[in-house]
Scaffold this active site. Structure first.
Site, PDB file in Angstrom:
ATOM      1  N   ASP A 106       0.757  -1.074   0.051  1.00  0.00           N
ATOM      2  CA  ASP A 106       0.155   0.016  -0.129  1.00  0.00           C
ATOM      3  C   ASP A 106       0.795   1.286   0.116  1.00  0.00           C
ATOM      4  O   ASP A 106       2.233   1.058   0.273  1.00  0.00           O
ATOM      5  CB  ASP A 106      -0.779   0.006   1.264  1.00  0.00           C
ATOM      6  N   ASP A 167     -11.228   2.143  -3.806  1.00  0.00           N
ATOM      7  CA  ASP A 167     -11.638   0.830  -3.366  1.00  0.00           C
ATOM      8  C   ASP A 167     -13.098   0.792  -3.974  1.00  0.00           C
ATOM      9  O   ASP A 167     -14.138   1.496  -4.092  1.00  0.00           O
ATOM     10  CB  ASP A 167     -12.081   0.890  -1.901  1.00  0.00           C
TER      11      ASP A 167
END
Length: 362
Positions: A106, A167
């Site tokens: 990430d 997302d």
């Protein structure tokens, strides 16, 4: 907890997921203890992973599966656990020693864009130095895009797949926004995709893993679930499921394990598909496949009313090459159906439900 991942690995074997091609069980953020150990190494939360990641990896491998794990390029993960900044070599060695097969990396708490890019490069080099084959899943372009256009040639040099968009959520509006974004940016992203490096349209991990398939949850209708499966196959997106395989409907299982759709997604030619026609609420997408074949998706973006017909000429497909001088047409979704042989000058009329997709192999 480790027990959750043990149970999910068991289900992947007993319910045919592994045999359908789903290989990875992936752990997302929050698996770590809040601090590193005395040697500076990452460590698993002792209450939720009491046996440690190595033992879990051994169990997953014993089932013929692979284990994925999560890290962050910055000082801290998105949930506030230790990041890999200034520990890239050590963390890569740790993951390799545990038997990890995939790293989702990430981009939270990374500081400047220069530090972000340097961190992604350094972890790539560090993973390769371990000598273990570890799939490298990056979020590099997602964090760059608000400020600058990503250099996908460089990103592919270091990463195996990379996140492009926000997302995914268990809703039609989320799926639709991903498709719209992909079509809008296809000129810059489609050409770079291929064996060794893939565009990941979205990413968020829940139980089993990452370009998430949210099929098998509760937010999508059947037609919308068909659309996600069909379009992720067209986009050559990595197929990671965000769902609980212990509680999934037979219909969702049939769709996610559909061998014909998976074969399109995993086609050896490795070319990503693209939208080549939009007519009011209808979109036509195509993807070149090996053996001079094409996958074609007819998407109905209309959200109200009943099924509608869309007619298109086969001569448009593949720059005129897909059906020249003739071709066979097989419907793959929403149900398998043989449409027979058609000539280059033929037209097809396809009935598509609202928010649904008909997937064809030409």
């Amino acid at each position: 907890s480790e027990q959750l991942f043990v149970e999910m690995a068991d289900v992947m074997v007993t319910e045919g997921w592994r045999d359908a091609g789903y290989e990875f069980v992936c752990i997302d953020d929050c698996w770590m203890a809040p601090t590193r150990d005395k040697q500076g190494r990452l460590q698993a939360d002792p209450k939720r992973f009491p046996s440690g990641i190595r033992r879990l990896a051994d169990y997953v491998h014993s089932k013929g599966l692979k284990l994925g794990i999560y890290g962050d390029v910055g000082n801290k993960t998105c949930a506030g656990f230790p990041g890999s900044y200034n520990h890239y070599d050590l963390d890569a060695q740790t993951f390799a020693s545990w038997g990890v097969d995939l790293l989702k990396f990430d981009g939270c708490s990374s500081g400047t864009l220069e530090l972000l890019a340097e961190g992604y490069r350094r972890m790539s080099v560090a993973l390769n130095k371990t000598g273990r084959g570890i799939v490298y899943s990056c979020e590099w372009p997602f964090y760059l895009r608000p400020v600058q256009q990503p250099n996908y040639t460089e990103i592919k040099q270091y990463c195996n797949h990379w996140r492009n968009f926000v997302d995914v959520y268990d809703s039609w509006s989320s799926i639709k926004s991903i498709l719209d974004w992909t079509a809008l940016h296809q000129d810059s992203i489609v050409k770079i995709a291929g064996p060794g490096g893939w565009n990941d349209p979205d990413m968020v991990s829940v139980f089993v893993s990452l370009s998430q398939l949210v099929i098998g949850n509760f937010g999508l209708s059947w037609d919308q679930a068909v659309t996600q499966m069909a379009m992720w196959a067209i986009m050559a997106a990595p197929l990671f499921m965000s769902n609980d395989l212990r509680h999934i409907s037979p219909e969702a299982k049939w769709l996610l394990q559909n061998r014909e759709v998976i074969a399109i997604n995993q086609d050896a030619l490795g070319k990503q598909g693209y939208r080549f026609n939009k007519d009011k609420n209808f979109e036509l997408w195509e993807r070149p496949l090996s053996g001079q074949a094409y996958a074609v998706a007819v998407l109905n973006q209309q959200e109200i009313g009943g099924p509608q017909n869309f007619t298109f000429s086969l001569s448009f497909l593949g720059n005129g090459l897909a059906c020249n001088p003739a071709c066979s047409v097989q419907q793959v979704l929403p149900a398998c159906r043989d449409w027979g042989v058609h000539s280059w000058v033929s037209s097809l009329s396809v009935e598509v439900n609202p928010t649904g997709t008909v997937l064809l192999k030409i």
